[in-house]
Design an enzyme around this catalytic site. Sequence first.
Site, PDB file in Angstrom:
ATOM      1  N   GLU A  41     -68.935  70.762 -50.674  1.00  0.00           N
ATOM      2  CA  GLU A  41     -69.759  69.981 -51.778  1.00  0.00           C
ATOM      3  C   GLU A  41     -68.446  69.297 -53.373  1.00  0.00           C
ATOM      4  OE1 GLU A  41     -69.395  73.459 -51.036  1.00  0.00           O
ATOM      5  OE2 GLU A  41     -71.641  72.187 -49.613  1.00  0.00           O
ATOM      6  N   ASP A  63     -67.571  72.493 -43.616  1.00  0.00           N
ATOM      7  CA  ASP A  63     -67.755  73.982 -44.908  1.00  0.00           C
ATOM      8  C   ASP A  63     -66.840  73.521 -46.149  1.00  0.00           C
ATOM      9  OD1 ASP A  63     -70.037  75.927 -45.893  1.00  0.00           O
ATOM     10  OD2 ASP A  63     -68.142  77.106 -45.359  1.00  0.00           O
ATOM     11  N   ASP A 105     -76.643  78.778 -46.072  1.00  0.00           N
ATOM     12  CA  ASP A 105     -76.560  79.998 -46.363  1.00  0.00           C
ATOM     13  C   ASP A 105     -77.901  80.788 -46.669  1.00  0.00           C
ATOM     14  OD1 ASP A 105     -73.936  79.450 -45.942  1.00  0.00           O
ATOM     15  OD2 ASP A 105     -72.960  80.346 -48.051  1.00  0.00           O
TER      16      ASP A 105
HETATM   17  C1  GLC Z   1     -69.829  79.316 -45.938  1.00  0.00           C
HETATM   18  C2  GLC Z   1     -70.599  78.978 -44.354  1.00  0.00           C
HETATM   19  C3  GLC Z   1     -71.120  79.619 -44.281  1.00  0.00           C
HETATM   20  C4  GLC Z   1     -69.312  80.363 -43.090  1.00  0.00           C
HETATM   21  C5  GLC Z   1     -68.901  81.019 -44.635  1.00  0.00           C
HETATM   22  C6  GLC Z   1     -67.551  81.714 -44.374  1.00  0.00           C
HETATM   23  O1  GLC Z   1     -70.708  80.713 -46.916  1.00  0.00           O
HETATM   24  O2  GLC Z   1     -71.670  78.318 -45.482  1.00  0.00           O
HETATM   25  O3  GLC Z   1     -71.269  79.145 -42.784  1.00  0.00           O
HETATM   26  O4  GLC Z   1     -69.414  81.037 -42.680  1.00  0.00           O
HETATM   27  O5  GLC Z   1     -68.528  80.058 -45.057  1.00  0.00           O
HETATM   28  O6  GLC Z   1     -66.906  80.600 -43.431  1.00  0.00           O
END
Ligand code: GLC
Length: 818
Positions: A410, A407, A484
């Site tokens: 980017e 995650d 998200d």
């Molecule tokens: C980001 C991710 C989400 C995750 C959060 C905390 O917002 O897109 O899926 O739960 O981070 O890690």
Amino acid sequence: MLDTSEAIHPNKSGPVVIQEAWNTPGALKSWRQEGEVFYLEGERARLVLVFLNEHTFRLKLYHSGVPGLSTTPAVLPQITDKVSIIVRNQEDQLIMDTGSLQVHIVKSDLSWMVDDREGKRIARQNLISWNPRGLSNAVYDMPAQSHFYGLGEKASFLDKRGERYTNWNTDVFAPHMPEIEALYESIPLLIHMQEGGSCYGIFLDNPGRTDFDMRSHSGAYSIACHTGEYDIYFIGGPDMKDVVSRYTALTGRISLPPKWAIGYHQSRYSYMNQHEVLELARTFREKQIPCDVIYLDIHYMNEYRVFTFDPVRFPDPEGMMAELKELGMRIVPIVDPGVKKDPQYPVYREGVQQGHFCRKLEGDIFYGEVWPGISAFPDFTEPNTAKWWGDLHTFYTKLGIRGIWNDMNEPAVFNESKTMDLDVIHGNDGQPKTHEEMHNLYGMLMSKATFEGLRRQTGNERPFVLTRAGYAGVQRYAAVWTGDNRSFWEHMALAIPMVLNMGLSGIPFAGPDIGGFAHHTSAQLLVRWTQMGVFFPYCRNHSALDTMRQEPWSFGEEVEGILRFYIGLRYRWMPHLYNLFHEAAETGLPIMRPLILEYPADRHVTNLSDQFLLGRDVLIAPVYRPDSEYRSVYLPEGIWIDYWTGEEHPGGQHILACAPLERMPMYIRSGAVIAEGALRQYAEEPLLPVKDALTFHLYGAKAENGFQADASLYEDDGVSYNHEQGQYSQLAVRIAGREEGIELAYDYQVRTYAAERNHLRFVLHQPGFEPSRIEGLERLNAKQLAAGREGWYVEAESGSVIMQVQDGMEGASWLILR
Ligand code: GLC
């Protein structure tokens, strides 16, 4: 008072009007050919064309520097076919003819056109130009009746005509709206469909900021890059399927995931401790709701340090993993790229000492704030850093973990620009480049390092990686979820065209957070979203901190019952789904398909964004509005059979489908064969072989001369790489109509792997057709079949004919007599 020179600072004299000098290549001065490569020397720039095969060529513009033909990591090492190109040097044009494409270069200005085999014009680039700031832009013809697809993860409807997008991987917590031009992933592939359905694709291989504008000009669309080189691949069709399969030949296809990765996954930000995780796993098993994976979000870590467990929340990871293993439940932990700046923390220390973090030109490490506070970011463009990062995953793999969730790659940074400073210099294996030039590659290279690390550690087991950010080619390493979203009905609807276009852009293994991530879900939304989500290639329920709980049992028994049924349906359909994953791995074709892919000549489906096909044969029409018990469904040509009632509908019409809360409209193409397995609680749950029959549902088989249908099912052990050593099976089913009845046959074309089962079942979904007898098979009753005997009977309620036979190596055939 004395004035200094600052008095005449340019900023004080109002807006500066810059006369931008846009350059063009000018006329062709000379050209030469070296095999498949053409070097065209213009007055002010060079064009290089490389023919990869008779359908695909690369075209690169150089307005400065020496032509080099290296590519980004998106493109696989190119096995250039020997292409025989006939060159015609005419007075005004240079023509290169591959047999399938004719490329016309206009000598006066280096614009170009492409004609197909029949000489029909399919594409034209009118103008290519660049400014001194490094922006390059090309303009292409856009006929009135044409449509656009692809471009990966973008909001808004399926057809991208009238839209304008930027590719710049961005952490967009909010809003996911049609006007958002850039999200987490950048796939600069545009598929242009002309009237009548013929297509070509343009892939711009540039991982800096790029723009695709199908809005601003009437009659033309444009493709621009802000840095780096204008380096495109023209991919011929004419079918959209040809373009997708050729694009994925160029940028790669998924490697077949383990079956557990295509089961149902449960996530939340966060399951806070070991106790909660185990309770969750037990609840799934007690409630008999199938599930393969629980995700650990950022709270599992020690103050968000990657490659650690919080000692209080997760005091005994080994113990937790052992109990989960008993339950058949897997863990996929989150791993973000930001490494906490903490001299006590070995990963940080090692990263600094060994020079793994991204730096500025002057040598300073780039620091940015993310969950752990001030953090450094590995430079995944460097092979030794990628190896280091991959190796760190032994922390997880030694616990038995086989999947990782990437995650914030980017990369997301909590600052104004939302990402890394653009003047960071990536080492890039000896060819340094700025972050500005390489931004969109960061996430994919992180997933590559992760996948390859896991691959080195998991022996013969297939690993799984999930990623948020990516670039063209990311499909080779990771599945993608769409970030998200929110628990909005609109976001449920938005996921359909978004994931469909991702599938057309080479990323078949994708899906949204089911139920919605932020905001609060509701009973109805969770039901409708799960009904739809179980037919998406990637199937995970995930929700944010402080939102309504959305585990399947969160809204009482009625909702729980519906969710149990649909999640169970995904598991029963696992053989069918897995077959589609195999097809995607072999051909690049998406698992979840827009109708336009299968019915390109049908004008009703050019922008149909609220229905989709699972493979070729199953039409899914989700309900995406609250309190809706009916919805209109468009059925394309052919005959479509209502999955729930068995009713047949002729295609080419809109119908009104009845959809009470427990029912999502689904239709099966007449002539289709759907393979169904036993209901398991997780993909590898061992079952008694006798329970584990494989059932082929035959839809719409007709006792008529000329009726013909066939299907083929791929199987392997679902977890190892033995299939790459040739251990798999390929089972073919053939149905032929005759006046006297229906001939049914199966045989194994390959069977170096044999699934553990005794029986095959065939179900003829054709109410009203009651055989007088089936040659070679005894008429029995349901009980006798359940006891394991070979035979057939007619199920009273549905009128379907059910046959059960030994699953034999040699195959068999029967005549089902009317
Ligand atoms: C980001 C991710 C989400 C995750 C959060 C905390 O917002 O897109 O899926 O739960 O981070 O890690």
